[in-house]
Write an enzyme that holds these catalytic residues in place. Structure first.
Site: not given
Length: 319
Positions: A105-106
């Protein structure tokens, strides 16, 4: 087979599933083949961290005392937005030493801030791809795949795609049987290729506001083998082809042709995964007409022929 150390970086406001999803995969692989993985979690100072959902996670140790990892895994979460400079500095120093560098993800934003994605192709959660590209122009951001491999660096999209990537890494390390065993235990499918889109056609496109256009979207999904030309779809919506094409793109964010392409690809992919139908039959009922037309579409979108896709991603129980 040498034991591989998987080091998971923890920080406040981390996304809990970004951590636990891959950890469960590697832990399952260690149970399947003992002695293959050593999993360690570490925060900057070794103190517990609070995840974005409110869970408290107690790390094994501090990053300063962490063993040199084979796989350095950086999860995402709200804590990546204003990351501690000390964490970015640690990644900048230690990231290049890891034989395998992974983000979920981030977490890609932390790798990018440390300069570890410069000149590389990468992905992250669809909602943050524009920001990653804007903040780090040296990174080639691809918003579509669920994960991207560029040399020894692997980045994945939102949340559950970290499980897909971890399964792919286990398959690379230990073979398909081990990865399939872990996937079955977790009740997930070992069949999502990295270049599969983060969204299905229905999720990627917006739902049209006007009912006739919504009905056309549903018709396309339910009848991929039908005549789905702009003229035919426009007649179903009682609009002229030109007006239909403009209205469809304005309300869904994509052209009718691109929407049809995605629906047909998804339909054919599901049949290759779940049925015993031959490629010729699947190409017909999915709207491609010929196996060659379907092959070209698969190679263009997924980088694999239908036969190769079926070999790699069809569950063994369906064979």
């Amino acid at each position: 087979m040498p034991q591989r150390t998987v080091l998971v970086v923890l920080f406040d406001d981390v996304q809990s599933l970004d951590v636990t999803g891959p950890v469960e995969v590697f832990a399952g692989a260690e149970k399947h083949t003992p002695g293959t993985y050593r999993i360690a979690t570490a925060s900057l100072d070794g103190a517990p961290v609070r995840t974005s959902s409110g869970l408290t996670v107690v790390p094994d140790l501090a990053l300063t005392g962490a063993p040199a990892p084979h796989t350095l895994l950086v999860p995402g979460g709200q804590g990546t937005r204003n990351a501690d400079p000390r964490l970015v500095g640690w990644l900048r120093e230690h990231g290049p030493r890891a034989p395998r560098l992974v983000s979920v993800c981030t977490g890609a934003a932390l790798l990018a801030a440390a300069g570890l994605l410069d000149g590389r192709r990468a992905t992250t959660h669809w909602a943050y791809c524009d920001r990653l590209a804007r903040d780090h122009p040296a990174v080639e951001v691809d918003p579509d795949p669920i994960y991207v491999r560029d040399g020894h660096v692997a980045t994945s999209a939102g949340v559950t795609s970290g499980i897909d990537l971890a399964l792919a890494l286990v398959e690379e390390d230990l073979g398909r049987d081990a990865a399939l065993t872990v996937a079955r235990h977790l009740v997930v499918f070992l069949r999502r290729p990295g270049n599969q889109a983060q969204f299905s056609a229905q999720l990627a496109a917006q739902t049209a506001r006007r009912e006739p256009l919504r009905e056309v979207q549903q018709w396309i999904t339910e009848h991929p083998g039908a005549d789905l030309s702009v003229e035919s779809l426009a007649a179903r919506a009682a609009l002229s082809p030109r007006h239909f094409a403009r209205a469809f793109q304005a309300e869904t964010g994509t052209t009718p042709g691109r929407y049809v392409d995605r629906v047909r690809l998804e339909h054919a992919r599901r049949l290759l995964e779940d049925s015993g139908d031959g490629v010729e039959e699947i190409s017909r009922i999915s709207g491609y007409g010929t196996p060659e037309a379907m092959r070209r579409a698969f190679v263009r979108a997924l980088g694999a022929s239908p036969a190769e896709y079926r070999r790699r991603f069809r569950p063994a129980t369906a064979r």
